[in-house]
Design a protein around this motif. Sequence first.
Motif, PDB file in Angstrom:
ATOM      1  N   GLN A 184       0.431  -0.890   0.111  1.00  0.00           N
ATOM      2  CA  GLN A 184      -0.154  -0.438  -0.179  1.00  0.00           C
ATOM      3  C   GLN A 184       0.968   1.331  -0.272  1.00  0.00           C
ATOM      4  OE1 GLN A 184      -2.284  -0.540   3.587  1.00  0.00           O
ATOM      5  NE2 GLN A 184      -3.647  -1.868   2.670  1.00  0.00           N
ATOM      6  N   PRO A 185       0.365   2.238  -0.965  1.00  0.00           N
ATOM      7  CA  PRO A 185       1.041   3.428  -0.811  1.00  0.00           C
ATOM      8  C   PRO A 185       1.059   4.869   0.372  1.00  0.00           C
ATOM      9  CG  PRO A 185      -0.613   3.776  -2.391  1.00  0.00           C
ATOM     10  CD  PRO A 185      -1.058   2.294  -2.003  1.00  0.00           C
ATOM     11  N   GLU A 186       1.935   4.941   0.832  1.00  0.00           N
ATOM     12  CA  GLU A 186       2.182   6.152   1.645  1.00  0.00           C
ATOM     13  C   GLU A 186       2.732   7.238   1.556  1.00  0.00           C
ATOM     14  OE1 GLU A 186       4.636   4.749   5.938  1.00  0.00           O
ATOM     15  OE2 GLU A 186       1.814   4.430   6.160  1.00  0.00           O
ATOM     16  N   GLU A 187       2.294   8.238   1.938  1.00  0.00           N
ATOM     17  CA  GLU A 187       2.451   9.909   1.309  1.00  0.00           C
ATOM     18  C   GLU A 187       4.337  10.242   1.490  1.00  0.00           C
ATOM     19  OE1 GLU A 187       2.831  12.593   5.112  1.00  0.00           O
ATOM     20  OE2 GLU A 187       1.709  11.285   5.966  1.00  0.00           O
ATOM     21  N   ARG A 188       4.751  10.253   0.624  1.00  0.00           N
ATOM     22  CA  ARG A 188       6.177  11.288   0.141  1.00  0.00           C
ATOM     23  C   ARG A 188       6.735   9.446   0.152  1.00  0.00           C
ATOM     24  NH1 ARG A 188       8.247  15.003   5.637  1.00  0.00           N
ATOM     25  NH2 ARG A 188       6.310  16.777   5.537  1.00  0.00           N
ATOM     26  N   GLY A 190       6.444   6.465   0.092  1.00  0.00           N
ATOM     27  CA  GLY A 190       6.083   5.858   1.487  1.00  0.00           C
ATOM     28  C   GLY A 190       5.677   3.890   1.155  1.00  0.00           C
ATOM     29  N   VAL A 192       4.095   0.677   2.069  1.00  0.00           N
ATOM     30  CA  VAL A 192       3.919  -0.710   3.655  1.00  0.00           C
ATOM     31  C   VAL A 192       4.234  -1.695   2.450  1.00  0.00           C
ATOM     32  CG1 VAL A 192       2.495  -0.755   5.267  1.00  0.00           C
ATOM     33  CG2 VAL A 192       2.456   0.805   5.376  1.00  0.00           C
ATOM     34  N   ARG A 217      11.748   4.490   4.095  1.00  0.00           N
ATOM     35  CA  ARG A 217      10.015   5.073   3.604  1.00  0.00           C
ATOM     36  C   ARG A 217      10.090   3.547   2.989  1.00  0.00           C
ATOM     37  NH1 ARG A 217       8.369   7.801   5.124  1.00  0.00           N
ATOM     38  NH2 ARG A 217       7.144   7.934   3.882  1.00  0.00           N
ATOM     39  N   THR A 219       7.609   0.265   4.629  1.00  0.00           N
ATOM     40  CA  THR A 219       7.899  -0.834   6.262  1.00  0.00           C
ATOM     41  C   THR A 219       7.564  -2.107   5.857  1.00  0.00           C
ATOM     42  OG1 THR A 219       7.421   1.305   7.488  1.00  0.00           O
ATOM     43  CG2 THR A 219       6.315  -0.971   8.189  1.00  0.00           C
ATOM     44  N   ASP A 506       9.469  -0.953  11.385  1.00  0.00           N
ATOM     45  CA  ASP A 506       9.165   0.207  12.339  1.00  0.00           C
ATOM     46  C   ASP A 506       9.344   0.059  13.413  1.00  0.00           C
ATOM     47  OD1 ASP A 506       8.076   1.810  10.234  1.00  0.00           O
ATOM     48  OD2 ASP A 506       6.497   1.480  10.743  1.00  0.00           O
TER      49      ASP A 506
END
Length: 690
Positions: A184-188, A190, A192, A217, A219, A506
């Motif tokens: 899954q995408p995260e901000e900036r 990143g 997961v 960036r 996890t 993390d």
Amino acid sequence: MNSVGQNIPHDSAAAHVAGTSPFIDDLPPAFGELLVDVVGSPVAYGKLRGIDLAAARAVPGIVGAFIAQDVPGHNDYGPIVKDDRALADGTVRHIGEPVVLLVGENRAAIAAAKKLVKLDIEPLPPVFSIDAARAAGSFLGLERVIACGNVEAALASAEHTLSGVLTIGGQEHFYFETQSAVVQPEERDGLVVYSSTQHTTEVQSVVAEVCGLPFHRVTSICRRMGGAFGGKETQAAQPACLAALAVRLTGRPARFVLGRDDDMAITGKRHPFKSWYTVGFASDGRITALKVDHFSDGGCSTDLSPSVLERAMLHTDNGYFLPNARITGRVCRTNFPSNTAFRGFGGPQGVAVIENVMEEIAQTLGLDPLEVRRRNLYDGPGCDTAPYGQIVRNNVLPKLVEQLQATSEYDRRRREITAANEAALRTDGAMLRGLAMTTVKFGISFTKRTLNQANALVNIYLDGTVLIGTGGTEMGQGLNTRMRQLAADELGIGYDQIFVGPTNTDRNNNTSPTAASSGTDLNGAAVLDACSRLKQRLATFAAGLFADAPGGVPSLAEDVLFADGFAFDRRNPLRRIAWKELIPNAYFERVNLGERGFYTTPGVDFNRETGRGQPFFYFTNGAAVAEVSIDRLTGELSVPRVDLLMDIGVSINPGIDRGQVIGGFVQGMGWVTTEELKYDAVGRLLSHSP
């Protein structure tokens, strides 16, 4: 309230039975999630001259079709040598090697697009066997040597010598959950990554490198695996990378779950071996010299093959003293999927060679093979040093053999089987029976020194419950159950007050894989270290609470014990406070209730260049008596009885440990009896399903 030593059920047992344990493909789809699949090479070896994706990209529902040139970071990766590839580039090296990454809205679109991808490949002559690789000089890495004494002189002066070659096949892992990843995408930028992996840190680092991101960036998370057996130590990285690439290139969540047939066809297996040996021995069966040349089939890339070969070499002595030995090894490059870690990690292949040698010696001399084995066991000063220089301490093999010989009724059964076989041969009977006792001495530690470390995070919450995070991964072996048992007893509270969270980079960084039979050793020791530090702080705080209590002498921190859900002064147990009361009081006074533990295995150090050192912290010992019955006309085989005796020290969880011993035996029995990897003439796996 002691937990260690109890038959506490596996912490996922009830959920497994109920069908509520979530695995990777059970995760609910995220909004906008895409499906991922690959188009693999149709040939085992060839030059990739061109790829036509125009028609595939035009299929409705296809969001992207990507090739190696689209990879934003490094296309090449690998745990030892960076010769694995996210997507094939320049050449293809085995049938099914991923060439094109297809990303679509649904499976129908992907299935249609796969048929429209056009690959222009110029076939090249493949290598499909150890013999062919040796003839072609096709190798991965250099020859390795472990030696002691003067093997050539000892062979020349031996009373008897014999030579032979043992061919050992590979094995499919057949974990229930196939290679799987959801990203899954995260901000900036990143990411997961939810991965079915034995090594969250490797997934994190490889995904970051392939996607062109810094490690922080990415996890990587693993709640549990539906089995692994070594197959997800390194090879979980590629499906995670391909799903992550889909996210990086489209900006949408993505899921890649291999189908059973594809998983079996394109992932690595247990390494096939071919081992040439010459042994010198006395008339009483004692080995005076042994020379073994191991060649393994590493497949098309390095993966962990040098380390697997090294462990095979380190276990060629098994439980037997070799005064003069020369053990060499080399990995062959072939055009099969890159072979990888598998339960035992090369050790079983090394053990198989010398156990075969023991049978050959016994047959040559007309002795009972058990007596030959007994005379060669490591047994005290002068007969206690392995070929690589490590002293074999705490050796219980002679005792195990003696005990198992009695409990298995070996002597009586040997006489009966010998008589029955002689009668069958006289009367042309088809059924023959066999009986053998074999031993195992397995070294515990990673042979790569760096990996013998672990960290753990232990958090105590205000209601007195405890959350543990480690770098260890749960694949069904009961690691998390044992972590809870260890922490419960160390803190003096109930097992149900402890929970182990998902393995998460993390929470636990720079971790080692859960492998080498060291997951509980490393992570458990790190958990105990963290718990010990927490106890020291809480003991100091509790001693202060007890200072004004009646009972005479003020309490000292070193006098505070934790047991049965209380902290109390061992000199005056009436001075006590319940754990659930102690914790919020400690928090109120600003006592730190979280701690990071760390552990490194002491004393392990092995020099690969010299083949000398102490690669293992200790050895696990065991013995087995196996009886088989075989129809010499049809080959029909049955195994009517097996007796196993393992020394595992003080068991943390006897029920789970017994299950692991039995499961390991059954998996090994399958390897050497009913399982075989069958390929056709062009290198396509035929046995790619149950």
